[in-house]
Structures are given as structure tokens and as C-alpha cells.
Design a protein around this motif. Structure first.
Motif, PDB file in Angstrom:
ATOM      1  N   THR A  62       0.813  -1.216   0.000  1.00  0.00           N
ATOM      2  CA  THR A  62       0.000   0.000   0.000  1.00  0.00           C
ATOM      3  C   THR A  62       0.850   1.270   0.000  1.00  0.00           C
ATOM      4  OG1 THR A  62      -0.135  -0.136   2.417  1.00  0.00           O
ATOM      5  CG2 THR A  62      -1.982  -1.036   1.168  1.00  0.00           C
ATOM      6  N   ALA A  63       2.123   1.140   0.347  1.00  0.00           N
ATOM      7  CA  ALA A  63       3.045   2.286   0.391  1.00  0.00           C
ATOM      8  C   ALA A  63       2.405   3.491   1.071  1.00  0.00           C
ATOM      9  CB  ALA A  63       3.492   2.663  -1.026  1.00  0.00           C
ATOM     10  N   PRO A  64       1.974   3.338   2.315  1.00  0.00           N
ATOM     11  CA  PRO A  64       1.288   4.444   2.981  1.00  0.00           C
ATOM     12  C   PRO A  64       2.213   5.619   3.247  1.00  0.00           C
ATOM     13  CG  PRO A  64       1.841   2.749   4.574  1.00  0.00           C
ATOM     14  CD  PRO A  64       2.187   2.184   3.216  1.00  0.00           C
ATOM     15  N   GLU A  65       1.617   6.797   3.308  1.00  0.00           N
ATOM     16  CA  GLU A  65       2.356   7.937   3.827  1.00  0.00           C
ATOM     17  C   GLU A  65       2.565   7.686   5.316  1.00  0.00           C
ATOM     18  OE1 GLU A  65       1.841  12.760   4.627  1.00  0.00           O
ATOM     19  OE2 GLU A  65       0.303  11.654   3.502  1.00  0.00           O
ATOM     20  N   VAL A  66       3.752   7.904   5.799  1.00  0.00           N
ATOM     21  CA  VAL A  66       4.071   7.632   7.201  1.00  0.00           C
ATOM     22  C   VAL A  66       4.544   8.916   7.874  1.00  0.00           C
ATOM     23  CG1 VAL A  66       5.501   6.320   8.819  1.00  0.00           C
ATOM     24  CG2 VAL A  66       4.651   5.234   6.717  1.00  0.00           C
ATOM     25  N   LEU A  67       3.929   9.214   8.998  1.00  0.00           N
ATOM     26  CA  LEU A  67       4.381  10.305   9.854  1.00  0.00           C
ATOM     27  C   LEU A  67       4.955   9.663  11.109  1.00  0.00           C
ATOM     28  CD1 LEU A  67       4.610  13.232  10.850  1.00  0.00           C
ATOM     29  CD2 LEU A  67       2.211  13.082  11.577  1.00  0.00           C
ATOM     30  N   ARG A  68       6.278   9.679  11.224  1.00  0.00           N
ATOM     31  CA  ARG A  68       6.922   9.063  12.388  1.00  0.00           C
ATOM     32  C   ARG A  68       7.189  10.133  13.436  1.00  0.00           C
ATOM     33  NH1 ARG A  68       9.420   4.451  14.170  1.00  0.00           N
ATOM     34  NH2 ARG A  68      11.187   4.765  15.570  1.00  0.00           N
ATOM     35  N   LEU A  69       6.597   9.963  14.608  1.00  0.00           N
ATOM     36  CA  LEU A  69       6.768  10.922  15.690  1.00  0.00           C
ATOM     37  C   LEU A  69       7.996  10.565  16.529  1.00  0.00           C
ATOM     38  CD1 LEU A  69       3.045  11.362  16.811  1.00  0.00           C
ATOM     39  CD2 LEU A  69       4.345  12.670  15.119  1.00  0.00           C
ATOM     40  N   PRO A  70       8.615  11.541  17.163  1.00  0.00           N
ATOM     41  CA  PRO A  70       9.846  11.271  17.922  1.00  0.00           C
ATOM     42  C   PRO A  70       9.616  10.525  19.228  1.00  0.00           C
ATOM     43  CG  PRO A  70       9.213  13.579  18.117  1.00  0.00           C
ATOM     44  CD  PRO A  70       8.317  12.976  17.081  1.00  0.00           C
ATOM     45  N   ALA A  71       8.376  10.509  19.723  1.00  0.00           N
ATOM     46  CA  ALA A  71       8.051   9.812  20.970  1.00  0.00           C
ATOM     47  C   ALA A  71       6.606   9.348  20.892  1.00  0.00           C
ATOM     48  CB  ALA A  71       8.252  10.730  22.175  1.00  0.00           C
ATOM     49  N   ASN A  72       6.237   8.444  21.775  1.00  0.00           N
ATOM     50  CA  ASN A  72       4.876   7.916  21.799  1.00  0.00           C
ATOM     51  C   ASN A  72       3.920   8.966  22.358  1.00  0.00           C
ATOM     52  OD1 ASN A  72       2.545   6.445  21.896  1.00  0.00           O
ATOM     53  ND2 ASN A  72       3.296   4.882  23.302  1.00  0.00           N
ATOM     54  N   SER A  73       3.053   9.494  21.513  1.00  0.00           N
ATOM     55  CA  SER A  73       2.099  10.528  21.923  1.00  0.00           C
ATOM     56  C   SER A  73       0.707   9.971  22.142  1.00  0.00           C
ATOM     57  CB  SER A  73       2.047  11.632  20.870  1.00  0.00           C
ATOM     58  OG  SER A  73       1.584  11.118  19.633  1.00  0.00           O
ATOM     59  N   GLY A  74       0.574   8.622  22.102  1.00  0.00           N
ATOM     60  CA  GLY A  74      -0.718   8.008  22.299  1.00  0.00           C
ATOM     61  C   GLY A  74      -1.614   8.126  21.076  1.00  0.00           C
ATOM     62  N   TYR A  75      -2.812   7.564  21.209  1.00  0.00           N
ATOM     63  CA  TYR A  75      -3.765   7.598  20.093  1.00  0.00           C
ATOM     64  C   TYR A  75      -4.227   9.024  19.830  1.00  0.00           C
ATOM     65  CZ  TYR A  75      -7.526   5.943  17.047  1.00  0.00           C
ATOM     66  OH  TYR A  75      -8.348   5.708  15.971  1.00  0.00           O
ATOM     67  N   ALA A  76      -4.558   9.749  20.894  1.00  0.00           N
ATOM     68  CA  ALA A  76      -5.053  11.108  20.727  1.00  0.00           C
ATOM     69  C   ALA A  76      -3.987  12.018  20.134  1.00  0.00           C
ATOM     70  CB  ALA A  76      -5.533  11.655  22.066  1.00  0.00           C
ATOM     71  N   GLY A  77      -2.762  11.904  20.648  1.00  0.00           N
ATOM     72  CA  GLY A  77      -1.685  12.724  20.116  1.00  0.00           C
ATOM     73  C   GLY A  77      -1.377  12.414  18.666  1.00  0.00           C
ATOM     74  N   GLY A  78      -1.437  11.129  18.318  1.00  0.00           N
ATOM     75  CA  GLY A  78      -1.202  10.744  16.933  1.00  0.00           C
ATOM     76  C   GLY A  78      -2.276  11.264  15.998  1.00  0.00           C
ATOM     77  N   MET A  79      -3.534  11.188  16.432  1.00  0.00           N
ATOM     78  CA  MET A  79      -4.635  11.696  15.611  1.00  0.00           C
ATOM     79  C   MET A  79      -4.540  13.212  15.448  1.00  0.00           C
ATOM     80  SD  MET A  79      -6.804   9.707  14.162  1.00  0.00           S
ATOM     81  CE  MET A  79      -6.948   7.912  14.056  1.00  0.00           C
ATOM     82  N   ALA A  80      -4.155  13.897  16.509  1.00  0.00           N
ATOM     83  CA  ALA A  80      -4.001  15.349  16.424  1.00  0.00           C
ATOM     84  C   ALA A  80      -2.899  15.715  15.428  1.00  0.00           C
ATOM     85  CB  ALA A  80      -3.693  15.920  17.803  1.00  0.00           C
ATOM     86  N   ALA A  81      -1.803  14.981  15.460  1.00  0.00           N
ATOM     87  CA  ALA A  81      -0.714  15.231  14.514  1.00  0.00           C
ATOM     88  C   ALA A  81      -1.167  14.952  13.087  1.00  0.00           C
ATOM     89  CB  ALA A  81       0.493  14.378  14.876  1.00  0.00           C
ATOM     90  N   ALA A  82      -1.954  13.890  12.897  1.00  0.00           N
ATOM     91  CA  ALA A  82      -2.437  13.537  11.570  1.00  0.00           C
ATOM     92  C   ALA A  82      -3.392  14.589  11.016  1.00  0.00           C
ATOM     93  CB  ALA A  82      -3.136  12.183  11.615  1.00  0.00           C
ATOM     94  N   LEU A  83      -4.242  15.141  11.891  1.00  0.00           N
ATOM     95  CA  LEU A  83      -5.233  16.114  11.425  1.00  0.00           C
ATOM     96  C   LEU A  83      -4.572  17.295  10.733  1.00  0.00           C
ATOM     97  CD1 LEU A  83      -8.153  17.117  11.269  1.00  0.00           C
ATOM     98  CD2 LEU A  83      -7.896  18.025  13.600  1.00  0.00           C
ATOM     99  N   ARG A  84      -3.393  17.654  11.152  1.00  0.00           N
ATOM    100  CA  ARG A  84      -2.694  18.772  10.533  1.00  0.00           C
ATOM    101  C   ARG A  84      -2.284  18.479   9.095  1.00  0.00           C
ATOM    102  NH1 ARG A  84      -1.162  19.441  16.113  1.00  0.00           N
ATOM    103  NH2 ARG A  84       0.547  17.935  16.046  1.00  0.00           N
ATOM    104  N   ARG A  85      -2.310  17.191   8.709  1.00  0.00           N
ATOM    105  CA  ARG A  85      -1.924  16.812   7.342  1.00  0.00           C
ATOM    106  C   ARG A  85      -3.117  16.412   6.474  1.00  0.00           C
ATOM    107  NH1 ARG A  85       3.762  13.708   6.755  1.00  0.00           N
ATOM    108  NH2 ARG A  85       5.018  15.025   8.127  1.00  0.00           N
ATOM    109  N   VAL A  86      -4.289  16.323   7.055  1.00  0.00           N
ATOM    110  CA  VAL A  86      -5.459  15.864   6.298  1.00  0.00           C
ATOM    111  C   VAL A  86      -6.014  17.001   5.457  1.00  0.00           C
ATOM    112  CG1 VAL A  86      -7.818  14.976   6.476  1.00  0.00           C
ATOM    113  CG2 VAL A  86      -6.025  14.074   7.977  1.00  0.00           C
TER     114      VAL A  86
END
Length: 329
Positions: A62-86
Motif C-alpha cells: 500500500t506504500a502508505p504515507e508515514v508520519l513518524r513521531l519522535p516519541a509515543n504521543s498516544g492515540y489522541a496525540g497521533g490523531m491530532a498530529a495527523a489532522l494537521r496533514r489531512v
């Protein structure tokens, strides 16, 4: 990239997976997305996994776009980071231990199209044995978000029905209302980011639906530990903070005071030999930690509450009276 036989149709949804050390089950999720009948964009937020998840993502077809965060921000933190790219009309939340049916995304998008007033559409999540795990989320009389079980019509063919909240394990959310009403509460880390979001959508005048035809098989607990001390800490804290942010103020105050009173009473009950639950959320130390973290977050929650109040079109008390305990009557 667009996936799932895009043809000439542009992707309307970005499917977001937040993952952490999920190499053992993430591939099944990705394979299921590759088989979807609707085009979509795929974004995987990797919470600094160190188990080979990054290698799996690089190698997957599927070759997904990957956003690798520097630390574990949890589900909520990950979704918040993703929203900035949607940049698509819909942001679709999907757990990394979920395996959606082939027509899952189509069912979600169709339900949203059929009801322009729906701000979010929840999937029907089933356990490995086929039992209903979540048919949306209800609001209990004490402000908990509670997964709804099997109800009449959730057999994969029924029409969408209204529920209080979507289950964040697999759901579609309209991107612009989500942004306009405060985004994803990234400081929650895990749990209640969905219920909090549903509260805000409702205050903004949007409805939330369950689409029974949007089927997902979910290995609940594969990526978290329900019942653990950390689970109860996040769950109890985030419930109280959500009430401060979103609920009528008397309800929020009542529930914080109730939590405090139960915490204070536990040592006395034990000294008197009275039975007390053995669950981690009845450990005094954990509860004191919850109260401390809730108090620390209250000033910011109250500031957010005032801002949300300026954007709201529905009264908090009206929403509470319409939904609190509705599924328990």
C-alpha cells in the motif's frame, strides 16, 4: 497516495492509523485497506515504534504515507498530529488492530452523504468470535462513554441510526467541523478522544450516526491493556476533563465531587471491613493521581470551554438531557 482502485474518482477520505509496536497485527489492517472498494488516502502515524513496524510500513504494497513521531504521543496525540496533514473531506479513524470489511469505507461515506447533518459516522465493530463489540457509544448518567452492544437492526444491512458518539476504533469524521470545533484533544493520550469529539460536534449542531453496514473485525486490547492501571488512569481522568470541557457545569462539578468523595471514603470502608471493588480504579493512589491531573488540567479545560461555548449552536444542558442515560432507559 490514493489506494483501493481509485479509477477516475478522487479520494474523499484520508484513513488514519495510529500505531505503536504493532508489527504483529498491523499488516492485517493494511491488507484490508488495500482491498477497499473506495479510493482513499492512507496516513500511518508511527508513535516511535522500535519493533520493526517501520520496516513493515516501508515494505507493504500500500506504500502508505508515514508520519513518524519522535516519541509515543498516544492515540489522541497521533490523531491530532495527523489532522494537521489531512486535506480531504473526511478523516477516518482506524485502530491498527482493526480489519475492515471490503465495503467498509463505502458504507461510511454513503451514510455521511445520505445525511449532510452527520458530523461523524461510527462503524459496527465485532470481536473475533463475531459478537458485537461496539455499535456506537452511549452516554451514561454519570458521563461515561459506554460502548453499545447488539441492538435491533445491527445485522450489516440496517439503515444508519443515531447514537451519542462514535467509537474511535473505526469511524469517519467530517474534517472541517472537527477542526472548527477544536480538533483532537491530543493531551488525552488515550481514551475519550472520541467521546469528547462527539460532545463538541453535537454542541456545534451536528449529529453522530452508526452505520451497521460498515463492518470491522477488531482484536480489542491488542494495542492497549484494558483494565490496567494506566487504562483506568487515562479513562477516569479524561472522562472528568471531558465533562469540564463539554458538559453542563453542574454535571461536571457533581462528577468531580463524587469521584473525590468516593476516593476519600475508600480507606474508611476498608478499615471498617466493608467490601470494596478490587479493580485498579478503586486504588486510592491511582484515584489521587487522577484528581491531581484533573485539577492541573482544569484551567485549560475551562478556557477551552469558554471558546467552545462561543462556537456552539446547541445548549449543553439540552444535549445532556437528550442523551445522558438514553440507552439505559
Amino acid at each position: 497516495m490514493d489506494t483501493a482502485d481509485p479509477g477516475t474518482t478522487s479520494a474523499r477520505s484520508t484513513v488514519v492509523i495510529v500505531t505503536w509496536r504493532a508489527r504483529d497485527h498491523l499488516e492485517h489492517c493494511l491488507d484490508a485497506l488495500a482491498a477497499q472498494t473506495r479510493p482513499h488516502r492512507l496516513l500511518v502515524v508511527d508513535n516511535a515504534s522500535d519493533d520493526g513496524t517501520a520496516d513493515l510500513l516501508r515494505a507493504h504494497p500500500t506504500a502508505p504515507e508515514v508520519l513518524r513521531l519522535p516519541a509515543n504521543s498516544g492515540y489522541a496525540g497521533g490523531m491530532a498530529a495527523a489532522l494537521r496533514r489531512v486535506r480531504t473531506e473526511f478523516m477516518v479513524w482506524l485502530n491498527d488492530d482493526a480489519v475492515p470489511a471490503r465495503d467498509w469505507l463505502a458504507a461510511l461515506e454513503d451514510a455521511a452523504d445520505a445525511d449532510p447533518g452527520a458530523g461523524a459516522v461510527s462503524s459496527l465493530l465485532r470481536a473475533e468470535d463475531g459478537t458485537v463489540q461496539s455499535a456506537g457509544v452511549g452516554l451514561t448518567p454519570d458521563g461515561h462513554g459506554r460502548d453499545l452492544g447488539a441492538t435491533t437492526g445491527v445485522d450489516g444491512t440496517a439503515e444508519p441510526v443515531e447514537v451519542f458518539s462514535f467509537c474511535g476504533g473505526a469511524a469517519l469524521v467530517r474534517t472541517e467541523p472537527l477542526r472548527a470545533l477544536g480538533g483532537v484533544p491530543e493531551s488525552y493520550f488515550c481514551y475519550y478522544e472520541d467521546t469528547d469529539t462527539a460532545w463538541r460536534l453535537r454542541l456545534g449542531g451536528w449529529r453522530v450516526l452508526l452505520a451497521p453496514a460498515a463492518g470491522v473485525r477488531h482484536a480489542h486490547g491488542a494495542s492497549s491493556a484494558p483494565g490496567s492501571p494506566r487504562f483506568h488512569r487515562w479513562n477516569e481522568r479524561n472522562r472528568l476533563v471531558t465533562l469540564v470541557r463539554c458538559a453542563p457545569l453542574p454535571v461536571a462539578l457533581r462528577e468531580v465531587l463524587r469521584f473525590t468523595a468516593i476516593t476519600a471514603a475508600l480507606p474508611l470502608r476498608r478499615r471498617l471491613g466493608r467490601p470494596t471493588p478490587d479493580a485498579a480504579n478503586f486504588r486510592v493512589g491511582l484515584r489521587l493521581g487522577v484528581l491531581g491531573e484533573t485539577l492541573e488540567r482544569t484551567p485549560e479545560a475551562l478556557r477551552f470551554r469558554r471558546e467552545l461555548g462561543r462556537r456552539a449552536v446547541l445548549d449543553r444542558t439540552a444535549v445532556w438531557r437528550s442523551w445522558a442515560g438514553r440507552d439505559e432507559r
